[in-house]
Write a protein that holds these residues in place. Sequence first.
Motif, PDB file in Angstrom:
ATOM      1  N   ARG A 114     -10.260 -14.387 -20.622  1.00 59.07           N
ATOM      2  CA  ARG A 114     -10.205 -15.452 -21.614  1.00 59.07           C
ATOM      3  C   ARG A 114     -11.594 -15.790 -22.134  1.00 59.07           C
ATOM      4  N   ALA A 115     -12.575 -15.817 -21.225  1.00 60.78           N
ATOM      5  CA  ALA A 115     -13.929 -16.184 -21.627  1.00 60.78           C
ATOM      6  C   ALA A 115     -14.554 -15.141 -22.543  1.00 60.78           C
ATOM      7  N   SER A 116     -14.211 -13.862 -22.313  1.00 65.11           N
ATOM      8  CA  SER A 116     -14.812 -12.795 -23.105  1.00 65.11           C
ATOM      9  C   SER A 116     -13.969 -12.423 -24.318  1.00 65.11           C
ATOM     10  N   GLY A 117     -12.750 -12.951 -24.380  1.00 63.28           N
ATOM     11  CA  GLY A 117     -11.866 -12.609 -25.496  1.00 63.28           C
ATOM     12  C   GLY A 117     -11.330 -11.205 -25.430  1.00 63.28           C
ATOM     13  N   THR A 118     -11.236 -10.641 -24.209  1.00 60.31           N
ATOM     14  CA  THR A 118     -10.768  -9.262 -24.039  1.00 60.31           C
ATOM     15  C   THR A 118      -9.293  -9.258 -23.679  1.00 60.31           C
ATOM     16  N   PRO A 119      -8.407  -8.691 -24.498  1.00 61.48           N
ATOM     17  CA  PRO A 119      -6.983  -8.669 -24.166  1.00 61.48           C
ATOM     18  C   PRO A 119      -6.664  -7.608 -23.128  1.00 61.48           C
ATOM     19  N   ALA A 120      -5.612  -7.844 -22.350  1.00 63.96           N
ATOM     20  CA  ALA A 120      -5.187  -6.861 -21.351  1.00 63.96           C
ATOM     21  C   ALA A 120      -4.163  -5.887 -21.903  1.00 63.96           C
ATOM     22  N   VAL A 121      -3.569  -6.205 -23.053  1.00 63.48           N
ATOM     23  CA  VAL A 121      -2.464  -5.390 -23.549  1.00 63.48           C
ATOM     24  C   VAL A 121      -2.920  -4.000 -23.987  1.00 63.48           C
ATOM     25  N   GLY A 122      -4.202  -3.812 -24.238  1.00 60.52           N
ATOM     26  CA  GLY A 122      -4.674  -2.514 -24.692  1.00 60.52           C
ATOM     27  C   GLY A 122      -4.862  -1.516 -23.582  1.00 60.52           C
ATOM     28  N   MET A 123      -4.737  -1.930 -22.329  1.00 61.10           N
ATOM     29  CA  MET A 123      -4.953  -1.020 -21.212  1.00 61.10           C
ATOM     30  C   MET A 123      -3.672  -0.261 -20.897  1.00 61.10           C
ATOM     31  N   VAL A 124      -3.811   1.046 -20.635  1.00 59.01           N
ATOM     32  CA  VAL A 124      -2.641   1.912 -20.543  1.00 59.01           C
ATOM     33  C   VAL A 124      -2.276   2.288 -19.116  1.00 59.01           C
ATOM     34  N   VAL A 169      -8.542  -5.438   7.474  1.00 61.46           N
ATOM     35  CA  VAL A 169      -7.993  -5.242   6.131  1.00 61.46           C
ATOM     36  C   VAL A 169      -8.328  -3.852   5.578  1.00 61.46           C
ATOM     37  N   ARG A 170      -9.323  -3.195   6.179  1.00 58.41           N
ATOM     38  CA  ARG A 170      -9.652  -1.831   5.759  1.00 58.41           C
ATOM     39  C   ARG A 170      -8.443  -0.911   5.881  1.00 58.41           C
ATOM     40  N   ASP A 171      -7.593  -1.158   6.887  1.00 57.61           N
ATOM     41  CA  ASP A 171      -6.431  -0.298   7.126  1.00 57.61           C
ATOM     42  C   ASP A 171      -5.203  -0.731   6.332  1.00 57.61           C
ATOM     43  N   HIS A 172      -5.355  -1.757   5.524  1.00 57.19           N
ATOM     44  CA  HIS A 172      -4.223  -2.254   4.737  1.00 57.19           C
ATOM     45  C   HIS A 172      -4.661  -2.486   3.291  1.00 57.19           C
ATOM     46  N   ALA A 173      -5.395  -1.532   2.752  1.00 53.16           N
ATOM     47  CA  ALA A 173      -5.924  -1.681   1.395  1.00 53.16           C
ATOM     48  C   ALA A 173      -4.813  -1.829   0.371  1.00 53.16           C
ATOM     49  N   GLN A 174      -3.656  -1.210   0.635  1.00 52.09           N
ATOM     50  CA  GLN A 174      -2.564  -1.290  -0.329  1.00 52.09           C
ATOM     51  C   GLN A 174      -2.100  -2.724  -0.559  1.00 52.09           C
ATOM     52  N   SER A 175      -2.196  -3.574   0.468  1.00 55.53           N
ATOM     53  CA  SER A 175      -1.758  -4.964   0.307  1.00 55.53           C
ATOM     54  C   SER A 175      -2.702  -5.748  -0.590  1.00 55.53           C
ATOM     55  N   VAL A 176      -3.964  -5.321  -0.675  1.00 56.21           N
ATOM     56  CA  VAL A 176      -4.932  -5.963  -1.561  1.00 56.21           C
ATOM     57  C   VAL A 176      -4.818  -5.402  -2.975  1.00 56.21           C
ATOM     58  N   VAL A 177      -4.583  -4.101  -3.071  1.00 59.86           N
ATOM     59  CA  VAL A 177      -4.537  -3.445  -4.377  1.00 59.86           C
ATOM     60  C   VAL A 177      -3.257  -3.778  -5.134  1.00 59.86           C
ATOM     61  N   LEU A 178      -2.130  -3.863  -4.435  1.00 61.56           N
ATOM     62  CA  LEU A 178      -0.833  -4.034  -5.089  1.00 61.56           C
ATOM     63  C   LEU A 178      -0.804  -5.212  -6.075  1.00 61.56           C
ATOM     64  N   PRO A 179      -1.315  -6.405  -5.733  1.00 64.71           N
ATOM     65  CA  PRO A 179      -1.271  -7.509  -6.710  1.00 64.71           C
ATOM     66  C   PRO A 179      -2.170  -7.299  -7.927  1.00 64.71           C
ATOM     67  N   LEU A 180      -3.075  -6.331  -7.851  1.00 66.23           N
ATOM     68  CA  LEU A 180      -4.032  -6.116  -8.938  1.00 66.23           C
ATOM     69  C   LEU A 180      -3.581  -5.026  -9.910  1.00 66.23           C
ATOM     70  N   LEU A 181      -2.441  -4.397  -9.656  1.00 67.83           N
ATOM     71  CA  LEU A 181      -1.953  -3.359 -10.554  1.00 67.83           C
ATOM     72  C   LEU A 181      -1.430  -3.981 -11.844  1.00 67.83           C
ATOM     73  N   PRO A 231       1.073  -4.693 -14.664  1.00 63.74           N
ATOM     74  CA  PRO A 231       2.540  -4.608 -14.665  1.00 63.74           C
ATOM     75  C   PRO A 231       3.036  -3.570 -15.666  1.00 63.74           C
ATOM     76  N   ASP A 232       4.067  -2.839 -15.259  1.00 63.32           N
ATOM     77  CA  ASP A 232       4.736  -1.866 -16.138  1.00 63.32           C
ATOM     78  C   ASP A 232       3.788  -0.813 -16.686  1.00 63.32           C
ATOM     79  N   ALA A 233       2.783  -0.445 -15.916  1.00 65.03           N
ATOM     80  CA  ALA A 233       1.829   0.588 -16.341  1.00 65.03           C
ATOM     81  C   ALA A 233       1.699   1.628 -15.229  1.00 65.03           C
ATOM     82  N   PRO A 234       1.477   2.899 -15.588  1.00 57.92           N
ATOM     83  CA  PRO A 234       1.316   3.931 -14.559  1.00 57.92           C
ATOM     84  C   PRO A 234       0.103   3.646 -13.661  1.00 57.92           C
TER      85      PRO A 234
END
Length: 315
Positions: free
Chosen positions: A22-32, A105-117, A119-122
Amino acid sequence: MKLDLNDTTATDVNKALLQARRASGTPAVGMVLTMVVVIDEEFAYDAMRAAQQASQEHPSRTVVVIRRHPRSPRDRTHSRLDAEVRLAADAGPGETVVLRLYGEVRDHAQSVVLPLLLPDAPVVVWWPVDAPDKPAEDPLGALAQRRITDMDACPDPLGELEKRAAAYAPGDTDLAWTRLTLWRSALAAALDQEHAPVRSVAVEAEPGNPSAELLLRWLRARLEVSGEVRPSAGPAITAVRLETDRGDVSVVREDGPLATLTLPGQPPRSLALKIRPTSELIAEELRRLDADDMYEIALRGAGATSGSAADAGAV
């Protein structure tokens, strides 16, 4: 824009991404897509640079996972997440999140990464070094439609090739295969002009080069001929020679970005055949996210039985 978050959570990282956007005015919709890079601190800079350059063609959210090695017994059990959020000039057309994981948490990186994916993108996961033996069964690899490894970064590349062949799953690919795209195009163009049957093939390359072995297996499977890899001074693959009844068809690249194509009864001609940087290889892999049947054939040879591979061209 760059934000540092120490001893944080994935939720706070997501909030920081939203605020920074929001601060930089960069939209997320352009990311594939979301690209997850799993790397050690030692190689993180080069990997992030390659991913950022690839994002010029494929705007994406790049999540860099760095597992930090514990320094004390307490560090081995105390979980901690430090993060950097980079947008705009610091991340190119996409955005970058660098995650440093400590303790359990090193052994459970997927639990940290999953919320950062996104949505609806490969999702693509790339291991520049130290890839798991079975990428598709890795917790991070299981999140992805495409899993990229690099045999050439391993201490025993040819041994790693056999592991990749045994563990292959649709969606796997390797940069050793991607490095062959220009060679495959050159050989296809040569065979389009020379219709005499090929009797044998020889690939010349520096010893231990996995791309040379993949190319040999590919040619043997598709042309149904015998062949061998011959050692050369390098760098990488230096020549491919196809023996026909009318003479040799050869593509020779001794050094530099140009190769020489020789066909029976025709004068030699020059071809552009440079050694491409990692960023170009990654960008190529991101252009298609379906299963790479041709890579499976190159790994497993004529025994591969993928449905779409059966209808593919010879080279």
